[in-house]
Design a protein around this motif. Sequence first.
Motif, PDB file in Angstrom:
ATOM      1  N   CYS A   1       0.958  -1.084  -0.094  1.00 20.07           N
ATOM      2  CA  CYS A   1       0.060  -0.198  -0.095  1.00 20.07           C
ATOM      3  C   CYS A   1       0.878   1.152  -0.121  1.00 20.07           C
ATOM      4  CB  CYS A   1      -1.023  -0.202   1.266  1.00 20.07           C
ATOM      5  SG  CYS A   1      -1.864  -1.417   1.632  1.00 20.07           S
ATOM      6  N   ASP A   2       0.772   2.015  -1.081  1.00 23.82           N
ATOM      7  CA  ASP A   2       1.661   3.354  -1.124  1.00 23.82           C
ATOM      8  C   ASP A   2       0.902   4.448  -0.461  1.00 23.82           C
ATOM      9  OD1 ASP A   2       3.450   1.772  -2.449  1.00 23.82           O
ATOM     10  OD2 ASP A   2       2.800   2.306  -4.644  1.00 23.82           O
ATOM     11  N   ARG A   3      -0.338   4.134  -0.146  1.00 26.77           N
ATOM     12  CA  ARG A   3      -1.380   5.609   0.157  1.00 26.77           C
ATOM     13  C   ARG A   3      -2.106   4.814   1.506  1.00 26.77           C
ATOM     14  NH1 ARG A   3      -4.075   7.429  -4.954  1.00 26.77           N
ATOM     15  NH2 ARG A   3      -4.245   5.058  -5.105  1.00 26.77           N
ATOM     16  N   TYR A   4      -2.400   5.900   2.314  1.00 28.09           N
ATOM     17  CA  TYR A   4      -3.586   5.421   3.203  1.00 28.09           C
ATOM     18  C   TYR A   4      -4.541   6.721   3.186  1.00 28.09           C
ATOM     19  CZ  TYR A   4      -1.462   8.843   6.254  1.00 28.09           C
ATOM     20  OH  TYR A   4      -1.103  10.213   7.033  1.00 28.09           O
ATOM     21  N   LEU A   5      -5.730   6.509   3.767  1.00 27.49           N
ATOM     22  CA  LEU A   5      -6.830   7.670   4.057  1.00 27.49           C
ATOM     23  C   LEU A   5      -6.212   8.318   5.250  1.00 27.49           C
ATOM     24  CD1 LEU A   5      -9.913   5.433   3.038  1.00 27.49           C
ATOM     25  CD2 LEU A   5      -8.442   6.544   1.588  1.00 27.49           C
TER      26      LEU A   5
ATOM     27  N   VAL B   1      -1.607  -8.626   0.022  1.00 26.95           N
ATOM     28  CA  VAL B   1      -1.575  -7.389   0.151  1.00 26.95           C
ATOM     29  C   VAL B   1      -0.791  -7.327   1.542  1.00 26.95           C
ATOM     30  CG1 VAL B   1      -3.876  -7.847   1.666  1.00 26.95           C
ATOM     31  CG2 VAL B   1      -2.949  -5.342   1.055  1.00 26.95           C
ATOM     32  N   ALA B   2      -0.735  -8.265   2.347  1.00 22.26           N
ATOM     33  CA  ALA B   2      -0.004  -8.030   3.528  1.00 22.26           C
ATOM     34  C   ALA B   2       0.848  -9.125   3.804  1.00 22.26           C
ATOM     35  CB  ALA B   2      -0.650  -7.736   4.821  1.00 22.26           C
ATOM     36  N   GLU B   3       1.833  -9.186   4.508  1.00 21.75           N
ATOM     37  CA  GLU B   3       2.847 -10.340   5.002  1.00 21.75           C
ATOM     38  C   GLU B   3       3.172  -9.656   6.674  1.00 21.75           C
ATOM     39  OE1 GLU B   3       5.730 -12.534   2.813  1.00 21.75           O
ATOM     40  OE2 GLU B   3       7.178 -11.939   4.579  1.00 21.75           O
ATOM     41  N   ILE B   4       3.099 -10.599   7.562  1.00 24.89           N
ATOM     42  CA  ILE B   4       3.263 -10.394   8.801  1.00 24.89           C
ATOM     43  C   ILE B   4       4.352 -11.559   9.378  1.00 24.89           C
ATOM     44  CG2 ILE B   4       2.544  -9.977  11.311  1.00 24.89           C
ATOM     45  CD1 ILE B   4       0.117  -9.806   8.596  1.00 24.89           C
ATOM     46  N   HIS B   5       5.414 -11.197   9.930  1.00 24.66           N
ATOM     47  CA  HIS B   5       6.394 -12.062  10.415  1.00 24.66           C
ATOM     48  C   HIS B   5       6.575 -11.835  11.930  1.00 24.66           C
ATOM     49  CE1 HIS B   5      10.804 -13.488  10.317  1.00 24.66           C
ATOM     50  NE2 HIS B   5      10.120 -14.478  10.796  1.00 24.66           N
ATOM     51  N   ASP B   6       6.657 -12.780  12.948  1.00 24.82           N
ATOM     52  CA  ASP B   6       7.100 -12.544  14.127  1.00 24.82           C
ATOM     53  C   ASP B   6       8.468 -13.427  14.169  1.00 24.82           C
ATOM     54  OD1 ASP B   6       7.121 -12.651  16.933  1.00 24.82           O
ATOM     55  OD2 ASP B   6       6.429 -14.534  16.967  1.00 24.82           O
ATOM     56  N   PRO B   7       9.521 -12.457  14.494  1.00 23.79           N
ATOM     57  CA  PRO B   7      10.743 -13.045  14.298  1.00 23.79           C
ATOM     58  C   PRO B   7      10.942 -14.185  15.604  1.00 23.79           C
ATOM     59  CG  PRO B   7      10.907 -10.721  14.242  1.00 23.79           C
ATOM     60  CD  PRO B   7       9.498 -11.071  14.668  1.00 23.79           C
TER      61      PRO B   7
ATOM     62  N   ARG C   1       6.694 -17.504  13.013  1.00 23.08           N
ATOM     63  CA  ARG C   1       5.554 -17.713  12.173  1.00 23.08           C
ATOM     64  C   ARG C   1       5.238 -16.425  11.262  1.00 23.08           C
ATOM     65  NH1 ARG C   1       3.221 -18.956  17.546  1.00 23.08           N
ATOM     66  NH2 ARG C   1       3.134 -21.238  17.519  1.00 23.08           N
ATOM     67  N   VAL C   2       4.762 -16.786  10.223  1.00 29.19           N
ATOM     68  CA  VAL C   2       4.247 -15.702   9.057  1.00 29.19           C
ATOM     69  C   VAL C   2       3.005 -16.136   8.350  1.00 29.19           C
ATOM     70  CG1 VAL C   2       4.833 -15.120   6.585  1.00 29.19           C
ATOM     71  CG2 VAL C   2       6.744 -16.046   8.260  1.00 29.19           C
ATOM     72  N   MET C   3       2.421 -14.704   8.399  1.00 27.49           N
ATOM     73  CA  MET C   3       1.048 -14.801   7.876  1.00 27.49           C
ATOM     74  C   MET C   3       0.937 -13.721   6.811  1.00 27.49           C
ATOM     75  SD  MET C   3      -2.827 -13.845   9.720  1.00 27.49           S
ATOM     76  CE  MET C   3      -2.427 -12.264   9.997  1.00 27.49           C
ATOM     77  N   GLU C   4       0.446 -14.360   5.633  1.00 25.80           N
ATOM     78  CA  GLU C   4       0.242 -13.482   4.421  1.00 25.80           C
ATOM     79  C   GLU C   4      -1.349 -13.156   4.285  1.00 25.80           C
ATOM     80  OE1 GLU C   4       2.507 -15.274   0.709  1.00 25.80           O
ATOM     81  OE2 GLU C   4       2.465 -16.621   2.468  1.00 25.80           O
ATOM     82  N   ILE C   5      -1.605 -12.181   3.590  1.00 24.29           N
ATOM     83  CA  ILE C   5      -3.224 -11.812   3.596  1.00 24.29           C
ATOM     84  C   ILE C   5      -3.272 -11.700   2.075  1.00 24.29           C
ATOM     85  CG2 ILE C   5      -5.034 -10.373   4.099  1.00 24.29           C
ATOM     86  CD1 ILE C   5      -3.658  -9.955   6.865  1.00 24.29           C
ATOM     87  N   LEU C   6      -4.332 -12.215   1.438  1.00 26.42           N
ATOM     88  CA  LEU C   6      -4.608 -11.753   0.133  1.00 26.42           C
ATOM     89  C   LEU C   6      -6.230 -11.555   0.092  1.00 26.42           C
ATOM     90  CD1 LEU C   6      -2.877 -14.643   0.101  1.00 26.42           C
ATOM     91  CD2 LEU C   6      -2.895 -14.328  -2.327  1.00 26.42           C
ATOM     92  N   THR C   7      -6.460 -10.473  -0.758  1.00 24.05           N
ATOM     93  CA  THR C   7      -8.163 -10.277  -0.823  1.00 24.05           C
ATOM     94  C   THR C   7      -8.533  -9.358  -1.870  1.00 24.05           C
ATOM     95  OG1 THR C   7      -9.686  -8.818   0.636  1.00 24.05           O
ATOM     96  CG2 THR C   7      -7.580  -7.570   0.187  1.00 24.05           C
ATOM     97  N   THR C   8      -9.576  -9.582  -2.024  1.00 27.12           N
ATOM     98  CA  THR C   8     -10.328  -8.721  -3.459  1.00 27.12           C
ATOM     99  C   THR C   8     -10.775  -7.450  -3.152  1.00 27.12           C
ATOM    100  OG1 THR C   8     -12.449  -9.918  -2.727  1.00 27.12           O
ATOM    101  CG2 THR C   8     -11.156 -11.026  -4.336  1.00 27.12           C
TER     102      THR C   8
END
Length: 400
Positions: A252-256, A311-317, A321-328
Amino acid sequence: MTSITQLRMVLVLILGLAPLNSGCAPDPADPPPQSKNPASQPPGAKTGGELAVSQKEVATDPEGKPVVLFQLSNSHGMQVEVISWGAIVLAIRVPDRDNHFDNVTLGFEKVEGYFEPGPYFGAICGRYSNRIADGAFSIGDQKFQLATNNDPNHLHGGDRGFNRRAWTGKTVQKDGAVGVALQLVSPDGEENYPGTLTVDVTYWLTENSELEIEYKATSDKPTVLNLTNHCYWNLAGAGNGTILDHQLTLDCDRYLPVSDTLIPTGGKTDVAGSPMDFTSAQPIGSRIQQVKGGYDHCYVINAADGSLRPVAEIHDPGSGRVMEILTTEPGIQFYTGNFLDGAAKNGGYPLNGGFCLECQHFPDSPNQPDFPSTLLKPGETYSQTTVHRFSVRTDQPKKN
Ligand code: GLA
């Protein structure tokens, strides 16, 4: 699906699963089912039993209806628990790099904890998740006034949103996944929203260690709709400290930008050079002190076009554990558990004890003509798919 697989599924449904835990309280000490098929595991994953799903009644809701617990598991030992009340995800158990399974989503110890207003742990929020300014919007010439339950705005469907409704559920299966299909019919005028709305949400647990959430909805009158799932995540395990060390990457290059009451002020702001920038992996806590109140912002997903995209990737060093998120969806609300305060009504979790990444349309869209529309007309079908994919990384040593 082969007849052998179908037969197995029937047996699982009749005989039930190996107990995941005695009640509904997530119990990280519970071992996953024993290994049968060591092939094709994600790194670090223990194998479990078969892909399996079962259901049982675990409580009675405030309307006197049964609350049904659905327990899903895959052959790697990943487990997902969902209840019919609020279509709430109670627990998700995934391995760390040492094959230790923990529940990584925050929740109450007892199902009854979800009957009162709370922090929306694990729930489906609607009809309009996130905020509508002053609770007011129009469709054509008709004005609608919703509850202003997040003074002065409307939040997550109002006084009693979808997170505190009795959904009906049934177990489902497809190749490589088991699931629970939940349905809610929201009557015309409920919480002052127009139209009888039928919502279908299916949670799938796949053999790729994904939680896939499929949403569909139709209405018999024009209405507004913005659905999301409100899981709070802590990849170190729910209750295991804060998420400030987790590394987050957002495409995400932008936010609201938002007002003091968290309503988008219009326009989109570049994240570059600010504490809002997660275009490369950053610890969630590294700049949080520079963001007043903590992160609670909707990010604009790059090149969102309605197709399923990462859209997102979260890594707990600490755990690997890693969680990736994909969405429409076009937006993702990043919320760092700023209202968690250790209180029992908030599950006892500390400030920043979990984070949410809620895939959704933009807040206040009904009042912002430049935002993607959240209007749903009769004859149209709302649809959303969001995927949470779990894995482990072994490139950093476990912290002591
Ligand atoms: C959303 C909102 C937050 C907060 C939580 C629930 O994420 O953006 O401001 O209201 O829900 O506590």
